[in-house]
Write a protein that holds these residues in place. Sequence first.
Motif, mmCIF file in Angstrom:
data_model
loop_
_atom_site.group_PDB
_atom_site.id
_atom_site.type_symbol
_atom_site.label_atom_id
_atom_site.label_comp_id
_atom_site.label_asym_id
_atom_site.label_seq_id
_atom_site.Cartn_x
_atom_site.Cartn_y
_atom_site.Cartn_z
ATOM 1 N N PRO A 267 64.327 51.484 5.242
ATOM 2 C CA PRO A 267 63.173 51.259 6.119
ATOM 3 C C PRO A 267 63.465 50.289 7.257
ATOM 4 O O PRO A 267 62.920 50.425 8.357
ATOM 5 N N GLU A 268 64.350 49.324 7.014
ATOM 6 C CA GLU A 268 64.679 48.354 8.049
ATOM 7 C C GLU A 268 65.405 48.998 9.234
ATOM 8 O O GLU A 268 65.375 48.465 10.351
ATOM 9 N N ASP A 269 66.074 50.118 8.978
ATOM 10 C CA ASP A 269 66.857 50.767 10.038
ATOM 11 C C ASP A 269 66.054 51.796 10.828
ATOM 12 O O ASP A 269 66.573 52.385 11.783
ATOM 13 N N TRP A 270 64.818 52.081 10.436
ATOM 14 C CA TRP A 270 64.033 53.091 11.146
ATOM 15 C C TRP A 270 63.920 52.780 12.647
ATOM 16 O O TRP A 270 63.919 53.678 13.480
ATOM 17 N N ARG A 271 63.815 51.517 12.980
ATOM 18 C CA ARG A 271 63.613 51.129 14.385
ATOM 19 C C ARG A 271 64.801 51.499 15.266
ATOM 20 O O ARG A 271 64.703 51.478 16.497
ATOM 21 N N ARG A 272 65.918 51.837 14.655
ATOM 22 C CA ARG A 272 67.121 52.189 15.422
ATOM 23 C C ARG A 272 67.093 53.653 15.878
ATOM 24 O O ARG A 272 67.976 54.080 16.633
ATOM 25 N N TYR A 273 66.087 54.412 15.423
ATOM 26 C CA TYR A 273 66.033 55.840 15.716
ATOM 27 C C TYR A 273 64.919 56.152 16.717
ATOM 28 O O TYR A 273 63.852 55.525 16.701
ATOM 29 N N ASP A 274 65.172 57.122 17.563
ATOM 30 C CA ASP A 274 64.104 57.657 18.410
ATOM 31 C C ASP A 274 64.364 59.115 18.716
ATOM 32 O O ASP A 274 65.485 59.627 18.537
ATOM 33 N N CYS A 275 63.303 59.797 19.125
ATOM 34 C CA CYS A 275 63.360 61.224 19.465
ATOM 35 C C CYS A 275 63.231 61.363 20.969
ATOM 36 O O CYS A 275 62.373 60.722 21.587
ATOM 37 N N VAL A 276 64.068 62.199 21.562
ATOM 38 C CA VAL A 276 64.121 62.329 23.019
ATOM 39 C C VAL A 276 63.837 63.776 23.420
ATOM 40 O O VAL A 276 64.475 64.712 22.916
ATOM 41 N N PHE A 277 62.883 63.952 24.318
ATOM 42 C CA PHE A 277 62.594 65.265 24.900
ATOM 43 C C PHE A 277 63.034 65.248 26.357
ATOM 44 O O PHE A 277 62.701 64.330 27.111
ATOM 45 N N GLN A 278 63.777 66.292 26.759
ATOM 46 C CA GLN A 278 64.223 66.439 28.146
ATOM 47 C C GLN A 278 63.826 67.819 28.663
ATOM 48 O O GLN A 278 63.999 68.817 27.968
ATOM 49 N N LEU A 279 63.306 67.850 29.868
ATOM 50 C CA LEU A 279 62.917 69.105 30.508
ATOM 51 C C LEU A 279 63.729 69.274 31.779
ATOM 52 O O LEU A 279 63.808 68.355 32.605
ATOM 53 N N SER A 280 64.346 70.428 31.930
ATOM 54 C CA SER A 280 65.197 70.682 33.088
ATOM 55 C C SER A 280 64.423 70.475 34.387
ATOM 56 O O SER A 280 63.319 70.984 34.557
ATOM 57 N N GLY A 281 65.006 69.707 35.302
ATOM 58 C CA GLY A 281 64.374 69.462 36.588
ATOM 59 C C GLY A 281 63.447 68.268 36.601
ATOM 60 O O GLY A 281 62.952 67.879 37.662
ATOM 61 N N VAL A 282 63.184 67.671 35.426
ATOM 62 C CA VAL A 282 62.318 66.491 35.335
ATOM 63 C C VAL A 282 63.201 65.285 35.036
ATOM 64 O O VAL A 282 63.988 65.285 34.084
#
Length: 367
Positions: A267-282
């Motif tokens: 649980p202490e390591d959760w903060r090290r993760y993130d989800c990234v969304f990328q859209l072409s042209g943005v």
Amino acid sequence: MKKLMMMLLFCHVASAVKHSMKFYLMVSSGVPNVPDYVAVANVEEVIMAYYDSDMKTPEPRQDWVRELIEDDPQDWERNAQGYMRYQQLFKAETDSFTQHLNQTAGVHINQQILGCEWDDETKKVDGYKQYGYNGEDFLTFDLETETWIAANPQAEITKQEWDGNKASNGFWKNFLSNVCPVWLKDYVNYGKSLLQRTELPSVSLLQKTPSSPVSCHATGFYPDRASLFWRKDGEELHEDVDHGEILPNNDGTFQMSVDLNLSSVTPEDWRRYDCVFQLSGVEDDIVTGLDKAAIRTNWGKTGIRSNEEEPEEPSNITIPITAAVVVLAVVLIAAIGFTVYKKRKANRPPPPPDNSSELSDKLNPQR
């Protein structure tokens, strides 16, 4: 439906765009309460028109298509007649398949994808015409050699017959390489307010049970040239992740998800993760940190359940066409598992080739 690799990253610059026009066609027999012919046309993965054998004429499915009809009703009428003429050809082809395979009885489904792609940077054009019979790859047209590729021994008889029809094969090469791209460019230009827009998604973190992977779910984005991935300490993860497919929504936008297995993460390591969304042209990414308080679940009051309505989870079925009016066709195409669709792309049906010169006239109307 198309498959995209979720691990593709889009550069933060304007990238080359491939435009596409696809036609999905299906003839079925022995299936109760299902039209024996279904045809769906789409541009840029957006449904444009629909027709089945229970209807009197094809119907437009976008406002810009209706405007096009008002501007040039004769052109729409020619195209509508083409849909219905092609029905007879496709049924005749299906009958020949069943006869060659001595399978005239029982349930049979013949599916076809044809059409084209156009790269607006390189100007390269690709055309496709492929058949799937009873859920398996059957025949693919080779544009370079103007011959047919048999996907299995059962298709060899038809391949030999069709390879000998030089006029028909020459017609299809011209249609897929020249006629289809012209139509595609016209439609992209006419419907650009819809087809060339960008829409950013809403992104949610979902979890079914406390031990389930956490799913990062993005929905409502357009176009479908997008990427979704998990990072740890700013670096993309390739282990303990499961990338889903890009799926269409009923409103013409798209959804996708990527799961992260946290079984070995403290649980202490959760903060090290993130989800990234990328859209072409943005330029800007949408970054969602792995926050336990933000996860939406359906496993009761323990932990993180809020009173807000639970979001609809993404479907597990890849479907090539979506819209309420074509649900029946969607279910059939998805259920049969048209493997040709998963491999490549294709598009729009012309009138039936009763002979090559007549068809050329029909498919090249003065616009």
